[in-house]
Design a protein around this motif. Structure first.
Motif, PDB file in Angstrom:
ATOM      1  N   ARG A 278     -25.289 -41.551  43.522  1.00 44.57           N
ATOM      2  CA  ARG A 278     -24.219 -40.570  43.667  1.00 44.57           C
ATOM      3  C   ARG A 278     -24.398 -39.878  45.014  1.00 44.57           C
ATOM      4  O   ARG A 278     -25.343 -39.123  45.213  1.00 44.57           O
ATOM      5  N   LYS A 279     -23.451 -40.113  45.933  1.00 41.05           N
ATOM      6  CA  LYS A 279     -23.488 -39.424  47.217  1.00 41.05           C
ATOM      7  C   LYS A 279     -22.381 -38.375  47.244  1.00 41.05           C
ATOM      8  O   LYS A 279     -21.240 -38.668  46.884  1.00 41.05           O
ATOM      9  N   ARG A 280     -22.706 -37.172  47.704  1.00 43.75           N
ATOM     10  CA  ARG A 280     -21.674 -36.152  47.804  1.00 43.75           C
ATOM     11  C   ARG A 280     -20.661 -36.536  48.870  1.00 43.75           C
ATOM     12  O   ARG A 280     -21.014 -36.922  49.986  1.00 43.75           O
TER      13      ARG A 280
ATOM     14  N   ARG B 124     -15.886 -31.966  48.226  1.00 43.66           N
ATOM     15  CA  ARG B 124     -17.218 -31.821  47.649  1.00 43.66           C
ATOM     16  C   ARG B 124     -17.205 -31.746  46.127  1.00 43.66           C
ATOM     17  O   ARG B 124     -18.242 -31.505  45.505  1.00 43.66           O
TER      18      ARG B 124
ATOM     19  N   TYR C 106     -18.015 -37.484  43.844  1.00 41.76           N
ATOM     20  CA  TYR C 106     -19.096 -38.279  44.414  1.00 41.76           C
ATOM     21  C   TYR C 106     -18.519 -39.522  45.062  1.00 41.76           C
ATOM     22  O   TYR C 106     -17.479 -40.043  44.647  1.00 41.76           O
TER      23      TYR C 106
END
Lengths: 171, 171
Positions: free
Chosen positions: A103-105, A110, A113
DNA sequence: TATTGTTATACTCTATAACTATA
DNA sequence: TATAGTTATAGAGTATAACAATA
């Protein structure tokens, strides 16, 4: 698609514990499809039992979607797979625990993900897709090539009728 | 059935929030079938929500089997519908509570029940089968007659390949 | 010993509502 | 206010084991 067959009593059919008339069910295409999906799901469980994608097809399909579309959000995937947000949380939790997905922001948005494969995920997904293709081909092997093409075309037509959503391309 | 389509970037496809490539999934016939069954089950839930057969198709199919084959046992039905004995207990409990089905003790084989419809069950089953037929025909209405015949023949072939069990006739 | 129905248990999937944090 | 993700809860489906009654 019509008239039930008679019970054929008296004919040579009197061997086993009295045959059952299931024609009221088999007259319904929806019943046929449901029974077939039961069988196809059993085949999936067997094929993927020794992998981290055992227990339901949602983990495999999610992984394949992320592989083909890096950066998808959980809700994006849910829309494609007809799963709600809580269901996606559980699936991504699992794939993340298995170190297949990250999971990347999202930098600007914001809330969401960006889902991406880990190195291990990229390495594994090829193997999983090979298993999936083998199990799928094996299951439908009783059909001729022509029947498979027909089935694919028919199913696609129905999918487009009922899922013409925001989906996309392919198929 | 083969080669994924390219992502078609640059073409006129750049309108919405970036189209998704779902071709890895739609290449699998099993995925198509699963998604369609999801939709067909939703259609069932809508059609049978106002009836005592809401919540899963098992109650309808069980009722239809008993109607066509009075005296079946719970295990008999489970074998046809691929449900185990505990599942059948719950379904028959429900149908009995709704006064649609009766458990009669088998005179000679006192372990099993003979399942029969009540008067109310016999009266209701016609209505339920009409609802079932309507919902089934409506769902597959996007297909031509020829496609429906093809689909039926293909599904039947697969069913016979995977469920050649003790089943019976019809279909 | 095997089978029918039953109960209990557990795990998955699904559906809903409510909460947070962001927009 | 609306959306993305999360949490909690409840319901239905499925699978297993164990039990009683019967064969």
């Amino acid at each position: 698609m019509s008239a039930h067959q008679p019970k054929a009593r008296g004919s040579r059919a009197e061997a086993k514990p009295a045959l059952l008339d299931i024609s009221p069910l088999t007259d319904l295409l929806s019943f046929h499809m449901r029974m077939l999906v039961l069988a196809v799901n059993r085949a999936y469980d067997e094929a993927f039992a020794p992998t981290p994608l055992a227990g339901g097809t949602g983990k495999l399909t999610t992984l394949m979607l992320i592989a083909a579309n890096p950066g998808m959000s959980q809700s994006d995937i849910g829309r494609v797979l007809s799963k709600d947000r809580p269901a996606m949380v559980r699936i991504i939790d699992h794939l993340e625990a298995e170190k297949l997905v990250l999971r990347k922001r999202h930098p600007e948005e914001r809330r969401r993900y960006e889902l991406v494969l880990t190195a291990q995920g990229r390495a594994s997904v090829k193997r999983f897709m090979a298993i999936a293709q083998t199990y799928d081909e094996t299951f439908f092997a009783p059909l001729s090539d022509r029947e498979k093409t027909n089935l694919s075309r028919i199913l696609r037509k129905l999918r487009l009728a009922y899922q013409s959503d925001t989906l996309g391309m392919g198929g």
